[in-house]
Design a protein around this motif. Structure first.
Motif, PDB file in Angstrom:
ATOM      1  N   LYS A 271       1.103  -1.173   0.002  1.00 17.97           N
ATOM      2  CA  LYS A 271      -0.103  -0.113   0.149  1.00 17.97           C
ATOM      3  C   LYS A 271       0.760   1.133   0.171  1.00 17.97           C
ATOM      4  N   ARG A 272       2.051   1.537   0.881  1.00 17.16           N
ATOM      5  CA  ARG A 272       3.157   2.778   0.442  1.00 17.16           C
ATOM      6  C   ARG A 272       4.099   2.266  -0.389  1.00 17.16           C
ATOM      7  N   ALA A 273       3.864   1.638  -1.501  1.00 17.53           N
ATOM      8  CA  ALA A 273       5.780   1.226  -2.071  1.00 17.53           C
ATOM      9  C   ALA A 273       6.165   2.629  -2.480  1.00 17.53           C
ATOM     10  N   TYR A 274       5.831   3.704  -1.584  1.00 19.48           N
ATOM     11  CA  TYR A 274       7.673   4.801  -2.114  1.00 19.48           C
ATOM     12  C   TYR A 274       7.724   4.757  -1.441  1.00 19.48           C
ATOM     13  N   ILE A 275       7.617   3.613   0.108  1.00 21.45           N
ATOM     14  CA  ILE A 275       8.661   4.111   1.394  1.00 21.45           C
ATOM     15  C   ILE A 275       9.885   3.461   0.843  1.00 21.45           C
ATOM     16  N   LEU A 276      10.399   2.782  -0.374  1.00 19.80           N
ATOM     17  CA  LEU A 276      11.654   2.045  -0.228  1.00 19.80           C
ATOM     18  C   LEU A 276      12.423   3.531  -1.132  1.00 19.80           C
ATOM     19  N   GLY A 277      11.485   4.215  -1.789  1.00 14.97           N
ATOM     20  CA  GLY A 277      12.671   5.710  -2.264  1.00 14.97           C
ATOM     21  C   GLY A 277      12.726   6.414  -0.850  1.00 14.97           C
ATOM     22  N   TYR A 278      12.686   6.474   0.336  1.00 11.69           N
ATOM     23  CA  TYR A 278      13.377   6.843   1.048  1.00 11.69           C
ATOM     24  C   TYR A 278      14.678   6.947   1.883  1.00 11.69           C
ATOM     25  N   ASP A 279      15.725   7.536   1.562  1.00 10.80           N
ATOM     26  CA  ASP A 279      17.588   7.205   1.593  1.00 10.80           C
ATOM     27  C   ASP A 279      17.640   6.744   2.796  1.00 10.80           C
ATOM     28  N   LEU A 280      18.209   5.704   3.255  1.00  9.37           N
ATOM     29  CA  LEU A 280      18.358   4.589   4.520  1.00  9.37           C
ATOM     30  C   LEU A 280      19.025   5.414   5.221  1.00  9.37           C
ATOM     31  N   GLU A 281      19.747   6.187   4.810  1.00 10.71           N
ATOM     32  CA  GLU A 281      21.334   6.671   5.775  1.00 10.71           C
ATOM     33  C   GLU A 281      20.589   8.151   5.669  1.00 10.71           C
ATOM     34  N   GLU A 282      20.395   8.548   4.576  1.00  9.12           N
ATOM     35  CA  GLU A 282      19.869   9.737   5.165  1.00  9.12           C
ATOM     36  C   GLU A 282      18.846  10.519   5.704  1.00  9.12           C
ATOM     37  N   THR A 283      17.820   9.580   5.868  1.00  7.87           N
ATOM     38  CA  THR A 283      16.517  10.009   6.212  1.00  7.87           C
ATOM     39  C   THR A 283      16.449   8.869   7.178  1.00  7.87           C
ATOM     40  N   VAL A 284      16.304   7.627   6.650  1.00 11.21           N
ATOM     41  CA  VAL A 284      15.436   6.883   7.949  1.00 11.21           C
ATOM     42  C   VAL A 284      16.169   6.339   9.192  1.00 11.21           C
ATOM     43  N   LYS A 285      16.664   6.393   8.902  1.00 10.79           N
ATOM     44  CA  LYS A 285      18.132   6.207  10.521  1.00 10.79           C
ATOM     45  C   LYS A 285      18.011   7.082  11.433  1.00 10.79           C
ATOM     46  N   PRO A 286      18.539   8.675  10.503  1.00 13.30           N
ATOM     47  CA  PRO A 286      18.565   9.784  11.425  1.00 13.30           C
ATOM     48  C   PRO A 286      16.613  10.127  11.904  1.00 13.30           C
ATOM     49  N   ASN A 287      16.146   9.749  11.374  1.00 10.27           N
ATOM     50  CA  ASN A 287      14.636   9.822  12.165  1.00 10.27           C
ATOM     51  C   ASN A 287      13.828   8.984  12.582  1.00 10.27           C
ATOM     52  N   VAL A 288      14.470   7.416  12.749  1.00 13.93           N
ATOM     53  CA  VAL A 288      14.337   6.545  13.854  1.00 13.93           C
ATOM     54  C   VAL A 288      15.633   7.350  15.595  1.00 13.93           C
ATOM     55  N   ASP A 289      16.621   7.608  15.592  1.00 11.44           N
ATOM     56  CA  ASP A 289      17.311   8.132  16.195  1.00 11.44           C
ATOM     57  C   ASP A 289      16.231   9.777  16.927  1.00 11.44           C
ATOM     58  N   CYS A 290      15.516  10.043  15.891  1.00 11.98           N
ATOM     59  CA  CYS A 290      14.941  11.483  16.509  1.00 11.98           C
ATOM     60  C   CYS A 290      13.549  10.694  17.300  1.00 11.98           C
ATOM     61  N   LEU A 291      12.925   9.944  16.860  1.00 12.03           N
ATOM     62  CA  LEU A 291      11.322   9.016  18.094  1.00 12.03           C
ATOM     63  C   LEU A 291      12.243   9.179  19.096  1.00 12.03           C
ATOM     64  N   ILE A 292      13.808   8.417  18.894  1.00  7.76           N
ATOM     65  CA  ILE A 292      13.363   7.850  20.447  1.00  7.76           C
ATOM     66  C   ILE A 292      14.404   9.526  21.024  1.00  7.76           C
ATOM     67  N   SER A 293      14.870  10.137  20.914  1.00  2.07           N
ATOM     68  CA  SER A 293      15.411  11.556  21.419  1.00  2.07           C
ATOM     69  C   SER A 293      14.176  11.822  22.091  1.00  2.07           C
ATOM     70  N   PHE A 294      13.027  12.114  21.258  1.00  6.74           N
ATOM     71  CA  PHE A 294      11.857  12.650  21.958  1.00  6.74           C
ATOM     72  C   PHE A 294      11.380  11.828  22.822  1.00  6.74           C
ATOM     73  N   GLY A 295      11.807  10.821  23.364  1.00 10.40           N
ATOM     74  CA  GLY A 295      11.641  10.178  24.684  1.00 10.40           C
ATOM     75  C   GLY A 295      10.781   8.532  23.720  1.00 10.40           C
ATOM     76  N   VAL A 296       9.731   8.517  22.709  1.00 17.10           N
ATOM     77  CA  VAL A 296       9.891   6.978  22.010  1.00 17.10           C
ATOM     78  C   VAL A 296      10.724   5.873  22.119  1.00 17.10           C
ATOM     79  N   ARG A 297       9.658   4.559  23.157  1.00 18.68           N
ATOM     80  CA  ARG A 297      10.255   4.167  23.181  1.00 18.68           C
ATOM     81  C   ARG A 297      11.246   2.853  22.741  1.00 18.68           C
ATOM     82  N   ARG A 298      11.845   2.130  22.555  1.00 20.63           N
ATOM     83  CA  ARG A 298      12.063   1.332  21.165  1.00 20.63           C
ATOM     84  C   ARG A 298      11.634   0.586  21.100  1.00 20.63           C
ATOM     85  N   GLU A 299      11.158  -0.743  22.098  1.00 20.56           N
ATOM     86  CA  GLU A 299       9.694  -1.187  22.003  1.00 20.56           C
ATOM     87  C   GLU A 299       9.036  -1.081  20.962  1.00 20.56           C
ATOM     88  N   CYS A 300       8.780   0.019  21.267  1.00 22.52           N
ATOM     89  CA  CYS A 300       6.850   0.530  20.289  1.00 22.52           C
ATOM     90  C   CYS A 300       7.770   1.281  19.076  1.00 22.52           C
TER      91      CYS A 300
END
Length: 502
Positions: A271-300
């Motif tokens: 349903k969201r094939a465009y997810i594959l177009g996100y840059d892994l190193e430049e966008t996806v990983k920094p965003n995951v780190d950003c979620l953690i820095s704002f208090g989102v728990r890793r298990e969530c």
């Protein structure tokens, strides 16, 4: 013999005018009364062109498209003249030095004018001047005719050529037709072929046995339904140009490492094939780190991404900073509470602040303290996305028909997320007819089948919180011990059904 040589000489002399030829032939016929003067027919320079495939009647095809046969010196001179003509138009011919070009300015002018009729400018031609090496008759018109045939509107052909001019060099039969057949084999609808190619015209230059085949094979191997490949390509055709080893597989492996099962990833990608177009190193990983820095728990993290896959591609830091400040200032929710809201409803990061405030102001206006409204938002942030008009109807039904204390709404804000007509009213009337009095949670937070089982039971089932997901663990639903066999689902299916709203 002398008469024959004289006749041959008349036709072998170069640059002789037609009138002089006619005059000499008349004089020759007077010397030889048995000779009949031949009649000459002057052919037109251009003949109208029209074929069933291309349907370009307004264009005229030249009878000669390459010029006359010349020697080496004549070719050099002609090339200089053609280059001067192109420079006069503002076209830079430097890249054409090693290219076979027409020997006359007339033929080159006809090519330039044809391209400009399509909507191309001098700047467009300078971006890819090699298109001037394409014959109008042999290259351009057959390609344009085929593109129009497969669904690209004539008004868009110039834009298409401008975005992918290399297509003019392609053979319709050898290169273009196989690609279109490949797309149809992926279940891309015939009417969508033109749309797909307009989004990603470079597909016409790919080899079938290369990247396109391997990317499709890998997606199917991780659980993507083959029948969904066509809709995926229609939505995001760029996935056919992605290399498995350097783009697709690293993205899948990283998301799996966060706790997302491949089966859920497959459903997300369908349903969201465009997810594959996100840059892994430049966008996806920094965003995951950003979620953690704002208090989102890793298990969530897995649940957050499953609920809102786009979150890994957003400019997340700026959005989270803005929303966190808004929640603190207007809703009196601290950063920790905001993190819990993000875990339960990550879409809130993209929700307009005016939309959030309307339900909040409505509840405060009904006499609920602001601190209680804040706790309701943390418990069930989904209700801030509900239209106020629907909230009013549900609220007045609660006040007039159900007649419960207001603190029950504070304890169970999920009440506003259920449909009044299809769930709240029917269930309340069933309970009222049986004389059963229970909490809102017990009445609403279950399937129709579970509700019937509760009504038939001789006990009141213990209430518990809603579903929760933990990385690497199982999805636990309240009352799992008495779920009927017909309701059993795998952990992945339950997670997908609950968290992925696609």
């Amino acid at each position: 013999m002398h008469t024959r040589r004289k006749f041959i000489y008349l036709f072998s002399t170069q640059n002789i005018s037609q009138s002089r030829i006619s005059h000499k032939l008349n004089a020759f016929s007077q010397l030889n009364p048995f000779y009949e003067t031949p009649k000459f027919r002057v052919l037109p320079q251009y003949a109208p062109f029209s074929t069933q495939a291309s349907k370009f009647p307004e264009y005229e095809m030249p009878s000669v498209t390459w010029g006359v046969i010349q020697g080496r010196k004549e070719k050099l001179v002609s090339r200089v003249i053609v280059f001067d003509y192109l420079k006069g138009l503002g076209i830079i011919p430097d890249e054409l030095q090693d290219l076979e070009l027409p020997s006359t300015v007339e033929v080159m002018r006809e090519r330039v004018e044809f391209l400009m009729k399509l909507g191309l400018t001098v700047d467009d031609i300078n971006e890819y001047p090699l298109m001037l090496g394409c014959s109008v008759r042999k290259n351009i018109i057959p390609v344009l005719g085929y593109l129009e045939k497969i669904g690209i509107p004539r008004s868009k052909l110039g834009e298409f050529i401008n975005s992918y001019p290399q297509v003019l060099h392609a053979s319709v039969i050898v290169e273009l037709v196989p690609v279109v057949r490949f797309l149809r084999g992926l279940d891309v609808e015939k009417d969508d072929i033109g749309y797909v190619l307009q989004k990603y015209p470079e597909l016409l230059g790919f080899k079938l046995e290369g990247t396109m085949s391997t990317s499709v094979a890998y997606l199917v191997s991780i659980g993507v339904n083959p029948r969904d490949i066509g809709p995926m390509v229609t939505q995001y055709p760029y996935l056919l140009g992605m290399r498995v080893g350097t783009v697709i597989k690293p993205m899948i492996d990283y998301l799996v490492s966060l706790g997302l099962p491949k089966k859920i990833l497959a459903r997300m990608l369908e349903k969201r094939a465009y997810i594959l177009g996100y840059d892994l190193e430049e966008t996806v990983k920094p965003n995951v780190d950003c979620l953690i820095s704002f208090g989102v728990r890793r298990e969530c993290l897995a649940s957050v991404i499953a609920q809102y896959p786009q979150i890994v591609g957003l400019p997340l830091k700026a959005k989270l900073s803005s929303q966190q400040y808004f929640f603190s200032l207007k809703l009196k929710i601290d950063p920790e509470g905001f993190a819990r809201v993000m875990e339960k409803m990550p879409q809130v990061v993209s929700l307009h602040q005016n939309v959030i405030m309307k339900p909040v102001e409505f509840l405060i206006g009904r006499g609920i303290p602001a601190s209680d409204v804040a706790s309701m938002v943390i418990k069930c942030p989904q209700f801030v996305a509900v239209r106020v008009e629907l909230m009013k109807i549900s609220y007045y039904f609660f006040k007039s028909e159900i007649g419960r204390p207001m603190n029950e709404l504070v304890e169970f804000p999920e009440y506003f997320t259920y449909s009044l007509e299809s769930r709240i009213k029917p269930r309340y009337q069933r309970l009222k007819s049986k004389g059963i009095r229970c909490s809102l949670n017990w009445m609403l937070n279950c399937s129709d089948q579970r509700f019937e089982e509760r009504l038939q039971g001789n006990y009141i089932e213990t209430e518990s919180v809603g579903p929760s997901f933990f990385m690497g663990g199982k999805l636990d639903l309240p009352g799992n011990a008495i779920v009927s066999d017909d309701e059993e689902e795998s952990d992945d299916e339950v997670l997908y059904r609950r968290t992925v709203s696609l």
